[in-house]
Design a protein around this motif. Sequence first.
Motif, short mmCIF file in Angstrom:
data_model
loop_
_atom_site.label_atom_id
_atom_site.label_comp_id
_atom_site.label_asym_id
_atom_site.label_seq_id
_atom_site.Cartn_x
_atom_site.Cartn_y
_atom_site.Cartn_z
N LEU A 78 0.84 -1.20 0.00
CA LEU A 78 0.00 0.00 0.00
C LEU A 78 0.87 1.25 0.00
O LEU A 78 1.89 1.29 0.69
N ASN A 116 -0.36 4.48 0.62
CA ASN A 116 -0.91 5.48 1.52
C ASN A 116 -0.73 5.04 2.98
O ASN A 116 -1.10 3.92 3.34
N ASP A 169 -3.94 3.89 4.68
CA ASP A 169 -4.33 2.53 4.29
C ASP A 169 -3.49 1.50 5.05
O ASP A 169 -4.00 0.47 5.47
N ASP A 192 -4.90 1.21 8.48
CA ASP A 192 -6.15 0.44 8.47
C ASP A 192 -5.86 -1.06 8.37
O ASP A 192 -6.45 -1.87 9.10
N CYS A 210 -3.85 -6.31 3.56
CA CYS A 210 -3.49 -5.33 2.53
C CYS A 210 -4.16 -5.67 1.20
O CYS A 210 -4.71 -4.80 0.53
N LEU A 263 -7.83 -4.90 1.38
CA LEU A 263 -8.06 -3.46 1.28
C LEU A 263 -7.92 -3.00 -0.17
O LEU A 263 -8.71 -2.19 -0.65
N LYS A 276 -10.74 -1.16 -2.54
CA LYS A 276 -10.49 0.17 -3.08
C LYS A 276 -10.21 0.18 -4.57
O LYS A 276 -9.91 1.22 -5.14
#
Length: 179
Positions: free
Chosen positions: A37, A39, A42, A45, A79, A82, A86
Amino acid sequence: MDIAKEVKKARRGSKSSFEKLIIAHKLLMYRVAKTILTNDEDCADAIQEAIINAYQKIDTLKEPAYFKSWLCRIVLNECYQLLRKKKNVINIGDLFEPQMTEQGYEEVEVEQMLSKLPEEQSQLLKLFHIEGMSILELAQIYEVPENTIKTRLRRAREKMRELWDVKEEGSSWINGKRK
């Protein structure tokens, strides 16, 4: 800290032992998340979800010595989950903010070259060379034999070398003449 001892305590329900384990591995979890990831929010999270899952499933860990790779695997799975969520979402802030960061040219070039590799090869090179994970740890995370990791690393390095050679050939010619 004796990791195996803390894992055994955590499996018996000790929240403080589980907390010690997470604190001891927080940088590793961040680095693993950051390889996938881009970000930081992110990453946070994914790590948060991974910690919750690890806490709920700690009793399924058979061998305390494998806690580190078990935890990394959970972070990787979070990850990827996520990313799937997204996949079709565009962050409005990304449309208006410039994407350039304060990195040296070499670091930017390496990141660009890694982005041209298939995702698995890029991730493997980052985990091994940048994050310093061992072949054994990678084998445990990917749930494959160590020789498979060695082969995948060799192929990823060869692909990276090919990209580098193409880049060097392209930069050595200006207006049809060698520099």
